[in-house]
Scaffold this active site. Sequence first.
Site, PDB file in Angstrom:
ATOM      1  N   ARG A  38     -38.966   8.882  25.828  1.00 43.09           N
ATOM      2  CA  ARG A  38     -38.094   9.028  26.986  1.00 43.09           C
ATOM      3  C   ARG A  38     -38.279   7.762  27.798  1.00 43.09           C
ATOM      4  O   ARG A  38     -39.385   7.453  28.246  1.00 43.09           O
ATOM      5  CB  ARG A  38     -38.486  10.268  27.789  1.00 43.09           C
ATOM      6  CG  ARG A  38     -37.604  10.543  29.022  1.00 43.09           C
ATOM      7  CD  ARG A  38     -38.264  10.022  30.258  1.00 43.09           C
ATOM      8  NE  ARG A  38     -37.673  10.516  31.494  1.00 43.09           N
ATOM      9  CZ  ARG A  38     -37.944  10.045  32.704  1.00 43.09           C
ATOM     10  NH1 ARG A  38     -38.814   9.042  32.847  1.00 43.09           N
ATOM     11  NH2 ARG A  38     -37.384  10.546  33.775  1.00 43.09           N
ATOM     12  N   LEU A  39     -37.232   6.977  27.963  1.00 44.96           N
ATOM     13  CA  LEU A  39     -37.307   5.682  28.634  1.00 44.96           C
ATOM     14  C   LEU A  39     -36.934   5.859  30.100  1.00 44.96           C
ATOM     15  O   LEU A  39     -35.817   6.261  30.432  1.00 44.96           O
ATOM     16  CB  LEU A  39     -36.392   4.664  27.957  1.00 44.96           C
ATOM     17  CG  LEU A  39     -36.652   4.455  26.458  1.00 44.96           C
ATOM     18  CD1 LEU A  39     -35.745   3.356  25.921  1.00 44.96           C
ATOM     19  CD2 LEU A  39     -38.112   4.126  26.189  1.00 44.96           C
ATOM     20  N   ASP A  40     -37.867   5.530  30.962  1.00 45.47           N
ATOM     21  CA  ASP A  40     -37.726   5.767  32.388  1.00 45.47           C
ATOM     22  C   ASP A  40     -36.746   4.777  33.022  1.00 45.47           C
ATOM     23  O   ASP A  40     -36.825   3.563  32.794  1.00 45.47           O
ATOM     24  CB  ASP A  40     -39.098   5.632  33.053  1.00 45.47           C
ATOM     25  CG  ASP A  40     -39.053   5.828  34.552  1.00 45.47           C
ATOM     26  OD1 ASP A  40     -38.813   6.969  34.979  1.00 45.47           O
ATOM     27  OD2 ASP A  40     -39.245   4.847  35.286  1.00 45.47           O
ATOM     28  N   GLU A  47     -33.369   7.912  30.835  1.00 38.10           N
ATOM     29  CA  GLU A  47     -33.060   8.309  32.201  1.00 38.10           C
ATOM     30  C   GLU A  47     -32.181   7.192  32.744  1.00 38.10           C
ATOM     31  O   GLU A  47     -32.656   6.114  33.070  1.00 38.10           O
ATOM     32  CB  GLU A  47     -34.320   8.452  33.054  1.00 38.10           C
ATOM     33  CG  GLU A  47     -34.001   8.885  34.492  1.00 38.10           C
ATOM     34  CD  GLU A  47     -35.166   8.684  35.437  1.00 38.10           C
ATOM     35  OE1 GLU A  47     -35.203   9.400  36.459  1.00 38.10           O
ATOM     36  OE2 GLU A  47     -36.009   7.814  35.194  1.00 38.10           O
ATOM     37  N   ASP A  75     -26.688  15.534  36.750  1.00 36.98           N
ATOM     38  CA  ASP A  75     -25.542  16.234  37.342  1.00 36.98           C
ATOM     39  C   ASP A  75     -25.688  17.744  37.202  1.00 36.98           C
ATOM     40  O   ASP A  75     -25.361  18.503  38.127  1.00 36.98           O
ATOM     41  CB  ASP A  75     -24.242  15.782  36.677  1.00 36.98           C
ATOM     42  CG  ASP A  75     -23.859  14.354  37.029  1.00 36.98           C
ATOM     43  OD1 ASP A  75     -24.680  13.660  37.669  1.00 36.98           O
ATOM     44  OD2 ASP A  75     -22.750  13.922  36.665  1.00 36.98           O
ATOM     45  N   PHE A  76     -26.109  18.200  36.034  1.00 39.22           N
ATOM     46  CA  PHE A  76     -26.297  19.636  35.816  1.00 39.22           C
ATOM     47  C   PHE A  76     -27.344  20.166  36.790  1.00 39.22           C
ATOM     48  O   PHE A  76     -27.138  21.201  37.449  1.00 39.22           O
ATOM     49  CB  PHE A  76     -26.724  19.889  34.372  1.00 39.22           C
ATOM     50  CG  PHE A  76     -26.993  21.336  34.047  1.00 39.22           C
ATOM     51  CD1 PHE A  76     -25.961  22.174  33.661  1.00 39.22           C
ATOM     52  CD2 PHE A  76     -28.280  21.867  34.126  1.00 39.22           C
ATOM     53  CE1 PHE A  76     -26.200  23.517  33.366  1.00 39.22           C
ATOM     54  CE2 PHE A  76     -28.531  23.194  33.833  1.00 39.22           C
ATOM     55  CZ  PHE A  76     -27.484  24.021  33.449  1.00 39.22           C
ATOM     56  N   HIS A  77     -28.467  19.460  36.899  1.00 38.57           N
ATOM     57  CA  HIS A  77     -29.509  19.891  37.828  1.00 38.57           C
ATOM     58  C   HIS A  77     -28.989  19.966  39.256  1.00 38.57           C
ATOM     59  O   HIS A  77     -29.223  20.951  39.969  1.00 38.57           O
ATOM     60  CB  HIS A  77     -30.704  18.927  37.782  1.00 38.57           C
ATOM     61  CG  HIS A  77     -31.679  19.159  38.900  1.00 38.57           C
ATOM     62  ND1 HIS A  77     -31.538  18.574  40.141  1.00 38.57           N
ATOM     63  CD2 HIS A  77     -32.786  19.944  38.968  1.00 38.57           C
ATOM     64  CE1 HIS A  77     -32.522  18.990  40.924  1.00 38.57           C
ATOM     65  NE2 HIS A  77     -33.281  19.807  40.244  1.00 38.57           N
ATOM     66  N   GLN A 124     -37.640  16.094  40.542  1.00 37.05           N
ATOM     67  CA  GLN A 124     -36.949  16.947  41.508  1.00 37.05           C
ATOM     68  C   GLN A 124     -37.904  17.892  42.227  1.00 37.05           C
ATOM     69  O   GLN A 124     -37.643  18.291  43.362  1.00 37.05           O
ATOM     70  CB  GLN A 124     -35.838  17.750  40.804  1.00 37.05           C
ATOM     71  CG  GLN A 124     -34.911  16.907  39.940  1.00 37.05           C
ATOM     72  CD  GLN A 124     -34.226  15.785  40.701  1.00 37.05           C
ATOM     73  OE1 GLN A 124     -34.202  15.771  41.929  1.00 37.05           O
ATOM     74  NE2 GLN A 124     -33.644  14.843  39.966  1.00 37.05           N
ATOM     75  N   GLY A 178     -41.485  17.132  42.436  1.00 39.23           N
ATOM     76  CA  GLY A 178     -42.490  16.300  43.073  1.00 39.23           C
ATOM     77  C   GLY A 178     -41.978  15.421  44.188  1.00 39.23           C
ATOM     78  O   GLY A 178     -42.757  15.011  45.057  1.00 39.23           O
ATOM     79  N   ASN A 179     -40.701  15.111  44.183  1.00 42.84           N
ATOM     80  CA  ASN A 179     -40.148  14.287  45.249  1.00 42.84           C
ATOM     81  C   ASN A 179     -39.652  15.135  46.416  1.00 42.84           C
ATOM     82  O   ASN A 179     -38.603  14.883  47.007  1.00 42.84           O
ATOM     83  CB  ASN A 179     -39.034  13.390  44.702  1.00 42.84           C
ATOM     84  CG  ASN A 179     -39.610  12.279  43.842  1.00 42.84           C
ATOM     85  OD1 ASN A 179     -40.755  11.873  44.031  1.00 42.84           O
ATOM     86  ND2 ASN A 179     -38.833  11.802  42.894  1.00 42.84           N
TER      87      ASN A 179
END
Length: 567
Positions: free
Chosen positions: A256-258, A291, A311-313, A382, A384-385
Amino acid sequence: MIDMMHGARDRDRWGPVRGDGGWRFRLWAPSAERVDLLLDGRTLPMTRDDAGFWTADHPATPRARYLFRVDGRTMPDPASRLQAGGVSDASVLLQLPAPRPWAGRPWHQAVICQLHVGCFTPEGTFAAAQARLPRLAALGFTAIQLMPVGQFPGSRGWGYDGVLPFAPHPAYGSPGDLQRLIAAAHDCGMMVIVDLVMNHFGPEGAWMHHSAPEFFDADRHTPWGAAIDFSRPAVRAFWTEAALHWLRDYGADGLRLDAVHQIEGPGAADFLTGLAAEVARLTPRRHLITEDDSNTPDLREAGYDANLNDDFHHAVHVALTGESHDYYAPFAVDPVADLALALRRGQVEQGQPRAGRDQPRGRPCDHLPGTAFVNAIQTHDQIGNRALGERLLSLADPDAVRVVYALLLVAPFVPMVFMGEERGETAPFLFFADYDGDLAQAVRDGRAAEFSWEDADPPDPLDPATMERSKLGWAEDARARDWMDLTRRALAFRAAHVAPLMAQGRPEASVTRDGPGLIRALWRFPGGGALALSLVLDQPDPALLPDPDLSVGASGDRYRLTVKALA
């Protein structure tokens, strides 16, 4: 003779390589006047080639310690595979056994659990995480995604401030422990995705600034640190080798590339496209997730499997909480309509004008299959921030959360849950770090300044207790059993009906909003099968699918989901 794994590309290779009778040590320091190798107490000169790489060939045994001295200043290897201690200590020569072969899994079967190794178990180690994997597999998960495990300063952190992206973080265990964790996941039938940060280094211990200031783009800055200059072949080689290292040497199934939207500038697009090609050469069943905040299809068209679909989140979160600050603002106008759009075409924002946004975002992605979108209703970001790190169950009606959780697991996209979500976890996931002095205070001050929209003070991110509060408890109470039963039922339905349909490609989607909180969806797949779904959010509606295969919520409930597989 040194055994090089990349043939003609060795001139750009980073890190030590073992060959017949010795090791080859390499460091890119194009503007340095002198570089020495410090190997087991010996000072050995290195020679520079025309590309700026300094090289020395010397005999050494595995586990020998070494450092570089660059223009009089001693530093570890930026491509260190193992450290003797912290990020400024000596590097260690590492020779890992080859990972045990595993055939992998096709991407349409992916059901991901994202986890932080340090908080997944009370012990916070690779070995302890390994012991918990059978429980996830028994629920129906087919993949775990590890938050970054490359070494970062101190013992506590999320991992996104890493500075040694080849070396496993020592607080989690040894390289062998990580290999065994991945092998154990494979024994359970689960893939392992490793989160890799290539857009910046952390603020402490990034010795690359000393050895190769040319590694960075002086004209650009990311929100988290100096930007990387991908126009340089040596820089592209560093990150390509870092990516392949986790797949080839540890046996991970994907990356998974940040924040790839921060990988910009000349050479960036070619680098990302080339990386996908390099990964595909390893085996067809190596998977790449991005991401990418740009909401564009380019990387997925170039060989990347999927993008995290915020967008879904956002649509789900706003529909359930009513929050409208910051990046939620464009989704606060009509979140239920946005959720219907996400179910029809994956991303909501595809270049159309939107209230709450000055400029349109994204481009059409309707042609991409459901496997190109990783959906989540909670992630480390989502949760932790937020000042207090609350999970969705602490912010919204639990009945509503159950329904959208079930929706996540059965909709024809790739679902990802955040560790503990499958058990109804309510413990927070807070931001934590391990710095000293002025940097520690700067982190405290910066963290407090982020939350002007919240009426809450974040806990001290440098306090060890903050990380302790973020660890899973693994309770076996009635609520946990109830959530695990829901997870098991939904993922059994997915494995039997949804995953086989997704293997056929992109469906023809008909998604309608038939009331303020009522969505009906029908996905018809190229092979002839179909999936029907009805979702009720905050309105009573008895007229849902007859005889569903899976139902969450009782008849007449204000939150309800029914789903059925059709021939």
